[in-house]
Design a protein around this motif. Sequence first.
Motif: not given
Length: 412
Positions: A171-195
């Motif tokens: 889902q991380l690799k292929h979900d279209k809506r997830v992908g659009k959210a990643f591309k649009t974000a000016k800042v991404l915040v990861s909760s943990i190093p794994d993220s």
Amino acid sequence: MKILINAYACSPGMGSEQGMAWNWVSNLARFCELYIITEGEFRDKIEEVVPTLEQGKNMHFYYNPVSEDIRKMCWNQGDWRFYKYYREWQWKTYLLAKDICKVEKIDVLHQLNMIGFREPGYLWKLSQENGVPFVWGPIGGLKQFPTAYLQGAGLKMKVFNRLKNFLNIWQLKHDKRVGKAFKTAKVLVSSIPDSYRAIKKYKGFESVVIPETGCFLSDNVSMDRFDDQEFHVMWVGKFDFRKQLPLALRAIAIASNPNIVLDIFGGGSDEQIASAKKLADSIGIKEKVVWHGNQPNDVVNTAMRNAQLFFFTSVSEDTSTVVLEAISNHVPVVCFDACGMAAVIDSNVGRKIPLSNPAQSANDFARILNELEHDRGLLKQLSANCRQRQIELSWEEKAKTMMEWYEKILRK
């Protein structure tokens, strides 16, 4: 600065996602004006507390309630039916956010919680439409379940966790809506190093790591309890498989220390509770375990201040609220060197063991329990060190860090 925040689960006086969102917004509100869209289950609690806060004037709540049946699905973690209704809730929230933006000059759109990556909401779409910068995070749900700890699990549990590991990456690799959210974000915040590592590896984006939950500052915690002969080890959580309560019970049995008492707070289904008690009886520690059941948050925090050690055996978490609560209450922590705990617990406030397999882990934990029980002076030092860690992981520091990112993207 005016920030519109999407926080499905939000409530004062609670842990988990509800408490996480509440502490984020109540601390951010010290520095900016917030327009917060949340589900309506905890409206009464919110409206009771907000007027009592100095920063309450900066907290404007908008409610998008769902039915009681949907709320039950949400509480029943693992009920996949919930995601259908959760997505519908996110769409209604997007429409509500559009209306707010028509009235207020919003500077930043922030998708705050729930933190699972597979539901990014639709604020990214609003950002594309109106040009307001979009922030997403903390983002969680990207750690892989360590399959070695599926030993002894039923077929259903083994299939579920292996399938979830696969679906997370797919889902991380292929979900279209997830992908659009990643591309649009000016800042991404990861909760943990794994993220952070998963987002970097599979999406190619940088993110900043900020644990989703935080500490409260506290002083005047008595050290006298560490001198008591009876050594109270505290375990808190749902009796879910990933929490590995049987591992904690086996470690107590292997430690075979007459001074150790295991205080268990939490519960599960009737079957899970019966199974845990049966195991404690079968391995000979029935008299060494106290079953407290589900208790209010204030009761749990008071118990932490009377415990000598906090024992956290989960193998699949983002950053568990109870671990931060333990540090807030000056209780040294023993846990795995994995997930969110790896970034939160260091040698100044606790001890960690590597992921290996259940048998090895039970022995590793037993050894550490005995070492700490025998060295009460070390425990006092670990407890005293919690104060500095509280400051580093405080909600106020998180809010300040997030404000810096808001300001940075607005300058750009």
